[in-house]
Design an enzyme around this catalytic site. Structure first.
Site, PDB file in Angstrom:
ATOM      1  N   GLU A   3       0.813  -1.028   0.002  1.00  0.00           N
ATOM      2  CA  GLU A   3      -0.036   0.180   0.148  1.00  0.00           C
ATOM      3  C   GLU A   3       0.913   1.056   0.025  1.00  0.00           C
ATOM      4  O   GLU A   3       2.105   1.326  -0.255  1.00  0.00           O
ATOM      5  CB  GLU A   3      -0.982   0.002   1.036  1.00  0.00           C
ATOM      6  CG  GLU A   3      -1.750  -1.227   1.108  1.00  0.00           C
ATOM      7  CD  GLU A   3      -3.090  -1.381   1.869  1.00  0.00           C
ATOM      8  OE1 GLU A   3      -3.434  -0.305   2.352  1.00  0.00           O
ATOM      9  OE2 GLU A   3      -3.481  -2.484   2.217  1.00  0.00           O
ATOM     10  N   ASN A 242      -6.344  -2.372   0.730  1.00  0.00           N
ATOM     11  CA  ASN A 242      -7.513  -3.028   1.512  1.00  0.00           C
ATOM     12  C   ASN A 242      -7.084  -3.399   3.052  1.00  0.00           C
ATOM     13  O   ASN A 242      -8.145  -3.198   3.811  1.00  0.00           O
ATOM     14  CB  ASN A 242      -7.397  -4.523   0.726  1.00  0.00           C
ATOM     15  CG  ASN A 242      -8.695  -5.092   1.038  1.00  0.00           C
ATOM     16  OD1 ASN A 242      -9.444  -4.679   1.420  1.00  0.00           O
ATOM     17  ND2 ASN A 242      -8.929  -6.516   0.706  1.00  0.00           N
ATOM     18  N   ARG A 335     -13.497  -7.054  -3.980  1.00  0.00           N
ATOM     19  CA  ARG A 335     -12.229  -7.139  -2.996  1.00  0.00           C
ATOM     20  C   ARG A 335     -12.702  -7.520  -1.577  1.00  0.00           C
ATOM     21  O   ARG A 335     -13.945  -7.305  -1.399  1.00  0.00           O
ATOM     22  CB  ARG A 335     -11.533  -5.757  -2.532  1.00  0.00           C
ATOM     23  CG  ARG A 335     -10.947  -4.987  -4.026  1.00  0.00           C
ATOM     24  CD  ARG A 335      -9.789  -6.031  -4.548  1.00  0.00           C
ATOM     25  NE  ARG A 335      -8.706  -6.373  -3.865  1.00  0.00           N
ATOM     26  CZ  ARG A 335      -7.674  -5.679  -3.725  1.00  0.00           C
ATOM     27  NH1 ARG A 335      -7.606  -4.475  -4.206  1.00  0.00           N
ATOM     28  NH2 ARG A 335      -6.924  -5.894  -2.699  1.00  0.00           N
TER      29      ARG A 335
END
Length: 346
Positions: A3, A242, A335
């Site tokens: 990320e 996520n 997701r």
DNA sequence: TGGAAATGTCTAG
DNA sequence: TAGACCTTTCCAC
């Protein structure tokens, strides 16, 4: 992926060990041979991240970049803008499983006591020798157990033979950076770099949006889409993936299903500030978060030994540590979404 | 040895 | 919304 914090760390690593140096660029795998030849022999002049995008400038002459903070004031005109316009820009997106491996001299980044060998896909684990100490690479650094030297040197031949599918290798006199598995890897020009910035949601570590917090709030409030989905939308806010999505909503006690239009402004401001803090922590330590119910000593210990446990991410069916309700798992825009239905009721 | 999964994004239908 | 894509790891067989 990796990320946002990981990509910022890659940029810092490139800046620390290759910026200002002439580099040999190659594509051991062959799939980026043409792109690598455009960069080969140039000086790496600046590296910065915008959300999950990595941008690296290369030029024949590094002089105009003296004293310039990487990525600063990209929209400005002036002599530097002219130099930047003449530069070649490498744009990399790691996608779901791309990663960078650093070899040779690997300077410490942030709070690391030693250099990081691999940044990116968390499943990459290679045994490496760091200085005189054996270490195993974990998500974003060598597993602790040993305080390493201030600047790590991987023992062995230099440069090492490429292992696996190395799309791009950047080699300086003392450091090699290997890129594998990116979803995007291309050479672009300055207008394309600027366009990328203009299209991106605010990134707390990039000086481009006059009021990033207000921009974030406005972009969420403009849409009826679920806030859980908006946090992952890179045009709303840059860098959240996520894990951050799940954990930030948990910390805010906010249901992922509330439409953006219905999230109170104060809640959004708090979310933004949480993101700013988490990104700082992530860049500084390589760790995504520490548990809020742990005291400072426990948090430091968890950072040191990387025994980070998420509150909800990846914990479907396990009891929420706040209220005991089993953590739920659903599909949101293809997701996996984790949340606690018991206490994320805001 | 084969298949699934993984911190992501894009495109076609 | 389904499928494609980029690569590696891990586990079941």
């Amino acid at each position: 992926m990796p990320e946002g914090h990981s990509v910022h760390r890659v940029a810092l690593q490139l800046g620390a060990d290759l910026a200002g140096r002439r580099v040999a660029a190659s594509s051991p795998q062959g799939r980026f041979a043409a792109g690598a030849s455009l960069l080969d022999g140039l000086v790496l002049v600046e590296a910065f991240a915008v959300g999950k995008h990595l941008l690296v400038g290369f030029a024949a002459d590094a002089a105009p970049w003296a004293g310039v903070a990487p990525g600063a004031r990209l929209s400005d005109d002036g002599p530097l803008a002219e130099a930047r316009a003449g530069a070649r820009w490498l744009r990399v997106h790691l996608g779901l499983y791309g990663a960078w491996d650093f070899h040779g001299r690997v300077s410490p980044i942030g709070r690391e006591a030693f250099g990081v060998g691999s940044i990116g896909a968390p499943r990459l684990r290679r045994a490496v020798r760091i200085g005189e100490q054996e270490g195993e690479l974990t998500d974003d650094g060598p597993r602790a157990g040993a305080a390493g030297p201030a600047s790590a040197v991987v023992v062995g031949d230099f440069p090492p033979e490429p292992v696996g599918q190395v799309r791009l290798r950047l080699r300086g006199a003392e450091t090699v950076a290997d890129l594998r598995g990116p979803s995007r890897c291309e050479v672009i020009d300055l207008p394309a770099v600027r366009a990328l910035l203009d299209a991106a949601g605010p990134d707390p570590r990039v000086d481009h949006w006059p009021d990033p917090e207000a921009t974030f709030v406005a972009r969420v409030r403009a849409r009826r889409v679920a806030v859980g989905q908006l946090l992952m939308d890179q045009s709303v806010v840059s860098g959240i993936g996520n894990i951050y999505r799940a954990e930030m909503l948990f910390r805010a006690r906010l249901s992922p299903f509330v439409p953006g239009t219905a999230v109170p402004v104060e809640t959004l401001r708090a979310l933004w500030r949480d993101w700013v803090g988490l990104l700082d922590l992530g860049i500084d330590t390589g760790v995504i978060l520490v548990r809020e119910d742990h005291d400072a000593a426990q948090q430091e210990a968890a950072i040191a030994d990387r025994s980070i446990r998420f509150a909800v991410y990846g914990r479907a069916g396990e009891p929420c540590y706040r209220c005991g309700t089993p953590v739920a798992l659903a599909d949101m825009a293809s997701r996996k979404l984790y949340w606690c239905p018991g206490c994320q009721t805001g």
